[in-house]
Scaffold this motif. Sequence first.
Motif, PDB file in Angstrom:
ATOM      1  N   GLU A  86       0.963  -1.081  -0.014  1.00 21.79           N
ATOM      2  CA  GLU A  86      -0.015   0.015   0.035  1.00 21.79           C
ATOM      3  C   GLU A  86       0.916   1.119  -0.130  1.00 21.79           C
ATOM      4  O   GLU A  86       1.356   1.679   0.871  1.00 21.79           O
ATOM      5  N   LYS A  87       1.086   1.799  -1.160  1.00 18.56           N
ATOM      6  CA  LYS A  87       2.073   3.094  -1.483  1.00 18.56           C
ATOM      7  C   LYS A  87       1.617   4.310  -0.431  1.00 18.56           C
ATOM      8  O   LYS A  87       2.363   4.988  -0.282  1.00 18.56           O
ATOM      9  N   ARG A  88      -0.022   4.327  -0.190  1.00 14.56           N
ATOM     10  CA  ARG A  88      -0.254   5.388   0.808  1.00 14.56           C
ATOM     11  C   ARG A  88      -0.846   4.936   1.773  1.00 14.56           C
ATOM     12  O   ARG A  88      -1.697   4.047   1.627  1.00 14.56           O
ATOM     13  N   ARG A  89      -0.434   5.502   3.179  1.00 18.52           N
ATOM     14  CA  ARG A  89      -1.172   4.891   4.129  1.00 18.52           C
ATOM     15  C   ARG A  89      -2.771   4.966   4.146  1.00 18.52           C
ATOM     16  O   ARG A  89      -3.085   6.043   3.903  1.00 18.52           O
ATOM     17  N   PRO A  90      -3.673   3.799   4.250  1.00 16.57           N
ATOM     18  CA  PRO A  90      -5.165   4.144   4.361  1.00 16.57           C
ATOM     19  C   PRO A  90      -5.618   4.487   5.563  1.00 16.57           C
ATOM     20  O   PRO A  90      -5.356   4.029   6.647  1.00 16.57           O
ATOM     21  N   PHE A  91      -6.560   5.375   5.330  1.00 13.60           N
ATOM     22  CA  PHE A  91      -7.270   5.975   6.758  1.00 13.60           C
ATOM     23  C   PHE A  91      -8.737   5.432   6.441  1.00 13.60           C
ATOM     24  O   PHE A  91      -9.708   5.972   5.842  1.00 13.60           O
ATOM     25  N   MET A  92      -8.991   4.204   7.211  1.00 15.67           N
ATOM     26  CA  MET A  92     -10.282   3.753   6.836  1.00 15.67           C
ATOM     27  C   MET A  92     -11.383   4.038   7.487  1.00 15.67           C
ATOM     28  O   MET A  92     -11.465   4.190   8.719  1.00 15.67           O
ATOM     29  N   VAL A  93     -12.832   3.865   6.986  1.00 15.32           N
ATOM     30  CA  VAL A  93     -13.999   4.013   7.793  1.00 15.32           C
ATOM     31  C   VAL A  93     -14.786   3.088   7.223  1.00 15.32           C
ATOM     32  O   VAL A  93     -14.474   2.442   6.234  1.00 15.32           O
ATOM     33  N   THR A  94     -15.767   2.616   7.778  1.00 12.54           N
ATOM     34  CA  THR A  94     -16.946   1.868   7.388  1.00 12.54           C
ATOM     35  C   THR A  94     -17.961   2.283   6.499  1.00 12.54           C
ATOM     36  O   THR A  94     -18.022   3.877   6.171  1.00 12.54           O
ATOM     37  N   SER A  95     -18.733   1.698   5.764  1.00 11.82           N
ATOM     38  CA  SER A  95     -19.534   2.595   4.844  1.00 11.82           C
ATOM     39  C   SER A  95     -20.608   3.224   5.520  1.00 11.82           C
ATOM     40  O   SER A  95     -20.963   4.476   5.029  1.00 11.82           O
ATOM     41  N   ALA A  96     -20.891   2.722   6.763  1.00  8.71           N
ATOM     42  CA  ALA A  96     -22.042   3.521   7.456  1.00  8.71           C
ATOM     43  C   ALA A  96     -21.411   4.885   7.952  1.00  8.71           C
ATOM     44  O   ALA A  96     -21.941   5.921   7.767  1.00  8.71           O
ATOM     45  N   GLU A  97     -19.957   4.901   8.230  1.00  6.27           N
ATOM     46  CA  GLU A  97     -19.269   6.134   8.487  1.00  6.27           C
ATOM     47  C   GLU A  97     -19.121   7.049   7.294  1.00  6.27           C
ATOM     48  O   GLU A  97     -19.482   8.411   7.494  1.00  6.27           O
ATOM     49  N   LEU A  98     -18.724   6.278   6.185  1.00  2.00           N
ATOM     50  CA  LEU A  98     -18.787   7.199   4.839  1.00  2.00           C
ATOM     51  C   LEU A  98     -20.213   7.957   4.481  1.00  2.00           C
ATOM     52  O   LEU A  98     -19.901   8.976   4.325  1.00  2.00           O
ATOM     53  N   VAL A  99     -21.321   7.414   4.678  1.00  2.11           N
ATOM     54  CA  VAL A  99     -22.401   7.852   4.714  1.00  2.11           C
ATOM     55  C   VAL A  99     -22.703   8.996   5.565  1.00  2.11           C
ATOM     56  O   VAL A  99     -23.351  10.021   5.077  1.00  2.11           O
ATOM     57  N   ASP A 100     -22.491   8.600   6.816  1.00  7.65           N
ATOM     58  CA  ASP A 100     -22.575   9.750   7.799  1.00  7.65           C
ATOM     59  C   ASP A 100     -21.846  10.792   7.486  1.00  7.65           C
ATOM     60  O   ASP A 100     -22.147  11.971   7.738  1.00  7.65           O
ATOM     61  N   LEU A 101     -20.451  10.770   7.124  1.00  4.69           N
ATOM     62  CA  LEU A 101     -19.692  11.984   6.612  1.00  4.69           C
ATOM     63  C   LEU A 101     -20.373  12.515   5.662  1.00  4.69           C
ATOM     64  O   LEU A 101     -20.249  13.845   5.592  1.00  4.69           O
TER      65      LEU A 101
END
Length: 331
Positions: A228-243
């Motif tokens: 992974e060339k760039r560090r991922p900053f992960m969220v769940t699908s529910a958190e993405l929708v909330d954002l």
Amino acid sequence: MSLKVRMMAWWQGYDPADVEKLLARKAALQQSNVPEDPPKPPASPAKPAPDVSPEDLELPFDPWDSNRVEIAQYIWGEGYCGPGGPEHVISVSKLLALSPEMSLLEIGANLGGPARTLADKFGAWVTGYETSERLVKLANEKSLMAGMAKKADIKHFSTEEIDSFGRNFDRAFAKEAFFTIENKARMMGLVEAHLKPSGLFLMTDFVLGSDNVLGKESYRQWRESEQEKRRPFMVTSAELVDLAKKARFNIRVSENITPTYIDLINKAWAGADKVAAQLSRQEDGDALLQALLKEAEFWSLRRRMMESGDLQVWRLLASKKSEKPSMMSNW
């Protein structure tokens, strides 16, 4: 060990070094005519996680060197850096209802393939933003050669520093770009602020299958792996929708497209042995073959995370709320 066997080992989740030892042992047993015990799959992961802290991963370098750029286009197609060529981009983007009168903001433009595809198919005027300076330069060269310098213009930006896109757009698009952005709320709000009233924002992105994934060793190894060339900053699908909702978007579509994405990966890599044979005949074949192997390892690791359910690909279609209250709100 042949290139094809090494790629198959990586793709099946084995460490090529372990497979090579098994093959050597098998050959030795056959020569000595000693009955062989059934081989056991190697217990170690495809590639051990490097012994580094997460902070060490954020180095000031561009992960897209010339060899990787060339290999990406061999695998994914001209102007593309990942799964989903022109047909896929056109299919998912039909939700945007683009037209020649519209302008489109793209986050994570890469080599400009999707931008040129959308400009050519729908006539839209696309302005893409990309973090890799090398990709920006090559993308604009390709747009110029295609006679689309103005209709598919790619600009360099920093996701954490940009504070304006310079103008407002009818539509916005982001293809697997947000998962490497640490301050997603800020970027989501920036996109919303630069959309015209009732504008649409379509995004596909990697998300966590659940909150429990964060505690898994397999997730730690993936997140901190050198693949992974760039560090991922992960969220769940529910958190993405909330954002998106907190950025004042209305959610129209929210769906899991992981099976489709895995299928795109498998189909693209099915012809990797032919690509390897073609590369081996080139003058710089050795360097390109090594780049091909690294890219195979990169995508096989992602694919395994998706097949386990720990990593998903999600599609969202969001609309900007109208600045004026609807007539229904007065009832």
